[in-house]
Design a protein around this motif. Sequence first.
Motif, mmCIF file in Angstrom:
data_model
loop_
_atom_site.group_PDB
_atom_site.id
_atom_site.type_symbol
_atom_site.label_atom_id
_atom_site.label_comp_id
_atom_site.label_asym_id
_atom_site.label_seq_id
_atom_site.Cartn_x
_atom_site.Cartn_y
_atom_site.Cartn_z
ATOM 1 N N GLU A 62 0.826 -1.203 0.000
ATOM 2 C CA GLU A 62 0.000 0.000 0.000
ATOM 3 C C GLU A 62 0.862 1.256 0.000
ATOM 4 N N LYS A 65 2.259 1.740 -3.530
ATOM 5 C CA LYS A 65 1.226 2.257 -4.425
ATOM 6 C C LYS A 65 0.961 3.729 -4.153
ATOM 7 N N THR A 66 1.000 4.118 -2.865
ATOM 8 C CA THR A 66 0.747 5.508 -2.487
ATOM 9 C C THR A 66 1.788 6.445 -3.068
ATOM 10 N N ARG A 68 3.832 5.847 -5.607
ATOM 11 C CA ARG A 68 3.790 5.836 -7.071
ATOM 12 C C ARG A 68 2.623 6.677 -7.579
ATOM 13 N N ASP A 69 1.486 6.636 -6.879
ATOM 14 C CA ASP A 69 0.335 7.463 -7.269
ATOM 15 C C ASP A 69 0.646 8.945 -7.119
ATOM 16 N N CYS A 70 1.602 9.260 -6.227
ATOM 17 C CA CYS A 70 2.025 10.661 -6.027
ATOM 18 C C CYS A 70 3.208 11.015 -6.929
ATOM 19 N N HIS A 71 3.527 10.131 -7.873
ATOM 20 C CA HIS A 71 4.542 10.363 -8.899
ATOM 21 C C HIS A 71 5.969 10.389 -8.345
ATOM 22 N N THR A 73 9.236 8.666 -8.385
ATOM 23 C CA THR A 73 9.839 7.704 -9.306
ATOM 24 C C THR A 73 11.148 7.117 -8.786
ATOM 25 N N SER A 94 2.967 -3.562 -7.876
ATOM 26 C CA SER A 94 2.773 -2.384 -7.029
ATOM 27 C C SER A 94 3.752 -1.268 -7.373
#
Length: 228
Positions: A62, A65-66, A68-71, A73, A94
Amino acid sequence: MFSILVIDDSRNTRKLMDVVLKQNGYQPFLAEDSKTALEIMDHNHIDLIILDIMMPGMDGYEFLKTIRDCHYTLPVLMVSAKDTPEDKRRGFLSGTDDYMVKPVDEVEMILRIQALLRRSRIAADHCLTIGETTLDYDAFEIRRKGEVTVLPKKEFQLLFKFLSFPNKTFTRNQLMSEFWDLDSDSEVRTVDVHINRLREHLKANPDFEIITVRGLGYKAIRKTEESQ
């Protein structure tokens, strides 16, 4: 000095990572859970994350994923006692860049960290040079002595992956998990088709080639290394 964030709920693991990373010239930051890790990332530049999966509250999947969703890298190395193929598959889906099973070999871990940081620098520059050949990620171009070849996106991404980790063998399943949706209708033989197309494009290139590792997958080598 590269800064590495270690996220693990085991105090002994954090202490060990702290010692190993400092001995190898890295600046470690230590977090016992995802909440603390996010706070550290808010106030410090982090170059790489070493991430456990099983933690209280937000687990490693989780957390990954959090970010990565916030970009974010930055490269992530998952280090976990969870060792089934499904655990590893879930980790890569993930967004992890690499995966090691505890207990880890410290020398191997440092080598993987070095490779991930190298790849990260290449990705930031969006260019990679092997011999007299340069790959331009933004344009999907291969340039050598004034000649330019533009590759289809997927083929270029595969080549960039191989050349970012020369001499490293990638299985077909690893490549499928990164470049194709494993839940899609794509088959593993799709990898072979793209490799064959790449070889056709590269047959006249004297700097490198993609070779088959029997029973395993593929890897890229410098042709000068092959002749040695």
